[in-house]
Design an enzyme around this catalytic site. Structure first.
Site, PDB file in Angstrom:
ATOM      1  N   ASP A  31       0.845  -1.192   0.000  1.00 22.98           N
ATOM      2  CA  ASP A  31       0.000   0.000   0.000  1.00 22.98           C
ATOM      3  C   ASP A  31       0.885   1.249   0.000  1.00 22.98           C
ATOM      4  O   ASP A  31       1.899   1.311   0.694  1.00 22.98           O
ATOM      5  CB  ASP A  31      -0.907   0.002   1.238  1.00 22.98           C
ATOM      6  CG  ASP A  31      -2.069   0.969   1.090  1.00 22.98           C
ATOM      7  OD1 ASP A  31      -3.216   0.498   0.999  1.00 22.98           O
ATOM      8  OD2 ASP A  31      -1.826   2.191   1.050  1.00 22.98           O
ATOM      9  N   ILE A  32       0.502   2.240  -0.794  1.00 20.79           N
ATOM     10  CA  ILE A  32       1.298   3.458  -0.920  1.00 20.79           C
ATOM     11  C   ILE A  32       1.255   4.293   0.357  1.00 20.79           C
ATOM     12  O   ILE A  32       2.147   5.112   0.602  1.00 20.79           O
ATOM     13  CB  ILE A  32       0.800   4.280  -2.139  1.00 20.79           C
ATOM     14  CG1 ILE A  32       1.903   5.183  -2.670  1.00 20.79           C
ATOM     15  CG2 ILE A  32      -0.451   5.071  -1.804  1.00 20.79           C
ATOM     16  CD1 ILE A  32       1.589   5.759  -4.049  1.00 20.79           C
ATOM     17  N   ASN A  87     -12.799  -3.363   2.391  1.00 20.88           N
ATOM     18  CA  ASN A  87     -13.773  -2.280   2.445  1.00 20.88           C
ATOM     19  C   ASN A  87     -14.683  -2.388   1.217  1.00 20.88           C
ATOM     20  O   ASN A  87     -14.187  -2.530   0.098  1.00 20.88           O
ATOM     21  CB  ASN A  87     -13.052  -0.928   2.455  1.00 20.88           C
ATOM     22  CG  ASN A  87     -12.237  -0.726   3.732  1.00 20.88           C
ATOM     23  OD1 ASN A  87     -12.636  -1.160   4.807  1.00 20.88           O
ATOM     24  ND2 ASN A  87     -11.091  -0.089   3.611  1.00 20.88           N
ATOM     25  N   GLY A  93     -16.237   2.470   3.507  1.00 17.85           N
ATOM     26  CA  GLY A  93     -14.959   3.183   3.489  1.00 17.85           C
ATOM     27  C   GLY A  93     -14.089   2.887   2.288  1.00 17.85           C
ATOM     28  O   GLY A  93     -12.908   3.220   2.274  1.00 17.85           O
ATOM     29  N   GLN A  94     -14.671   2.261   1.265  1.00 21.47           N
ATOM     30  CA  GLN A  94     -13.866   1.947   0.067  1.00 21.47           C
ATOM     31  C   GLN A  94     -13.572   3.220  -0.712  1.00 21.47           C
ATOM     32  O   GLN A  94     -14.456   4.052  -0.932  1.00 21.47           O
ATOM     33  CB  GLN A  94     -14.625   0.958  -0.819  1.00 21.47           C
ATOM     34  CG  GLN A  94     -13.805   0.461  -2.000  1.00 21.47           C
ATOM     35  CD  GLN A  94     -14.513  -0.610  -2.817  1.00 21.47           C
ATOM     36  OE1 GLN A  94     -15.670  -0.953  -2.564  1.00 21.47           O
ATOM     37  NE2 GLN A  94     -13.813  -1.136  -3.808  1.00 21.47           N
ATOM     38  N   HIS A 100     -10.031  -5.169  -3.499  1.00 20.56           N
ATOM     39  CA  HIS A 100      -8.716  -5.454  -2.921  1.00 20.56           C
ATOM     40  C   HIS A 100      -8.881  -5.920  -1.492  1.00 20.56           C
ATOM     41  O   HIS A 100      -9.765  -5.449  -0.763  1.00 20.56           O
ATOM     42  CB  HIS A 100      -7.798  -4.224  -2.988  1.00 20.56           C
ATOM     43  CG  HIS A 100      -8.427  -2.962  -2.481  1.00 20.56           C
ATOM     44  ND1 HIS A 100      -9.322  -2.221  -3.225  1.00 20.56           N
ATOM     45  CD2 HIS A 100      -8.311  -2.326  -1.286  1.00 20.56           C
ATOM     46  CE1 HIS A 100      -9.709  -1.171  -2.519  1.00 20.56           C
ATOM     47  NE2 HIS A 100      -9.117  -1.214  -1.336  1.00 20.56           N
ATOM     48  N   HIS A 102      -6.916  -5.920   1.930  1.00 27.62           N
ATOM     49  CA  HIS A 102      -5.780  -5.390   2.687  1.00 27.62           C
ATOM     50  C   HIS A 102      -5.239  -6.478   3.611  1.00 27.62           C
ATOM     51  O   HIS A 102      -6.029  -7.183   4.260  1.00 27.62           O
ATOM     52  CB  HIS A 102      -6.210  -4.232   3.584  1.00 27.62           C
ATOM     53  CG  HIS A 102      -6.703  -3.013   2.879  1.00 27.62           C
ATOM     54  ND1 HIS A 102      -5.894  -1.935   2.603  1.00 27.62           N
ATOM     55  CD2 HIS A 102      -7.925  -2.679   2.398  1.00 27.62           C
ATOM     56  CE1 HIS A 102      -6.601  -0.982   2.002  1.00 27.62           C
ATOM     57  NE2 HIS A 102      -7.845  -1.410   1.864  1.00 27.62           N
TER      58      HIS A 102
HETATM   59  P1  5GP Z   1      -9.783   1.354   0.298  1.00 25.13           P
HETATM   60  O1  5GP Z   1     -10.138   2.448   1.256  1.00 25.13           O
HETATM   61  O2  5GP Z   1     -10.395   1.537  -1.059  1.00 25.13           O
HETATM   62  O3  5GP Z   1     -10.039  -0.013   0.878  1.00 25.13           O
HETATM   63  O4  5GP Z   1      -8.211   1.411   0.171  1.00 25.13           O
HETATM   64  C1  5GP Z   1      -7.526   1.914  -0.920  1.00 25.13           C
HETATM   65  C2  5GP Z   1      -6.072   1.804  -0.577  1.00 25.13           C
HETATM   66  O5  5GP Z   1      -5.336   1.987  -1.775  1.00 25.13           O
HETATM   67  C3  5GP Z   1      -5.584   2.854   0.416  1.00 25.13           C
HETATM   68  O6  5GP Z   1      -5.015   2.196   1.542  1.00 25.13           O
HETATM   69  C4  5GP Z   1      -4.534   3.639  -0.385  1.00 25.13           C
HETATM   70  O7  5GP Z   1      -3.415   4.007   0.391  1.00 25.13           O
HETATM   71  C5  5GP Z   1      -4.162   2.669  -1.483  1.00 25.13           C
HETATM   72  N1  5GP Z   1      -3.744   3.297  -2.738  1.00 25.13           N
HETATM   73  C6  5GP Z   1      -4.390   4.285  -3.411  1.00 25.13           C
HETATM   74  N2  5GP Z   1      -3.733   4.599  -4.541  1.00 25.13           N
HETATM   75  C7  5GP Z   1      -2.645   3.777  -4.587  1.00 25.13           C
HETATM   76  C8  5GP Z   1      -1.577   3.633  -5.519  1.00 25.13           C
HETATM   77  O8  5GP Z   1      -1.489   4.312  -6.552  1.00 25.13           O
HETATM   78  N3  5GP Z   1      -0.643   2.696  -5.244  1.00 25.13           N
HETATM   79  C9  5GP Z   1      -0.701   1.917  -4.120  1.00 25.13           C
HETATM   80  N4  5GP Z   1       0.274   1.028  -3.953  1.00 25.13           N
HETATM   81  N5  5GP Z   1      -1.692   2.026  -3.222  1.00 25.13           N
HETATM   82  C10 5GP Z   1      -2.648   2.953  -3.444  1.00 25.13           C
END
Ligand code: 5GP
Ligand code: ZN
Length: 112
Positions: A31-32, A87, A93-94, A100, A102
């Site tokens: 994760d970034i 999520n 919270g997505q 994906h 986590h």
């Molecule tokens: P969500 O809230 O949708 O479950 O999580 C999205 C996740 O994607 C977040 O933890 C965010 O840091 C990660 N993320 C968003 N953009 C990028 C990206 O360009 N590269 C990577 N490696 N992670 C990302």
């Protein structure tokens, strides 16, 4: 591939990632914006927006991702355990609408 999907672009190699694992069905990468010392995600290569959009055709890839999670977590040193989070939808919270899972660990988790 969905044109405006950031994770599809990562799968296609158009946006870089710190790759952990890849096969025909899935990609795993860090994760970034990690919330713990280890924070990566496992995604299906084929675009599906969220768990709520999955159907019978996603059974194999969903099983594959869940079986892969402990293996990759162990490889990254999470012998003591890890947290998995999916999520789903804005109410869940997505933020990135490409399914994906986590995988998070390496710090004491907050009780749920
Ligand atoms: P969500 O809230 O949708 O479950 O999580 C999205 C996740 O994607 C977040 O933890 C965010 O840091 C990660 N993320 C968003 N953009 C990028 C990206 O360009 N590269 C990577 N490696 N992670 C990302
Ligand atoms: Zn996508």
């Amino acid at each position: 591939m969905s044109d405006d999907c950031i994770f599809c672009k990562i799968v296609a190699g158009q946006i870089p990632c710190r790759k952990i694992y890849e096969d025909d069905l899935v990609l795993a990468f860090h994760d970034i914006n990690p919330v713990a010392p280890v924070h990566f995600m496992i995604i299906p290569k084929a675009h599906v927006a969220s768990l709520a959009e999955c159907d019978e055709s996603h059974r194999a890839v969903l099983g594959h991702i869940l079986l892969l999670a402990p293996r990759l977590a162990r490889d990254l040193g999470l012998e003591d355990g890890f947290r998995t989070i999916i999520n789903t939808g804005r109410g869940g919270g997505q933020e990135v609408f490409h399914l994906h899972v986590h995988v998070i660990g390496g710090a004491k988790p907050r009780p749920m």
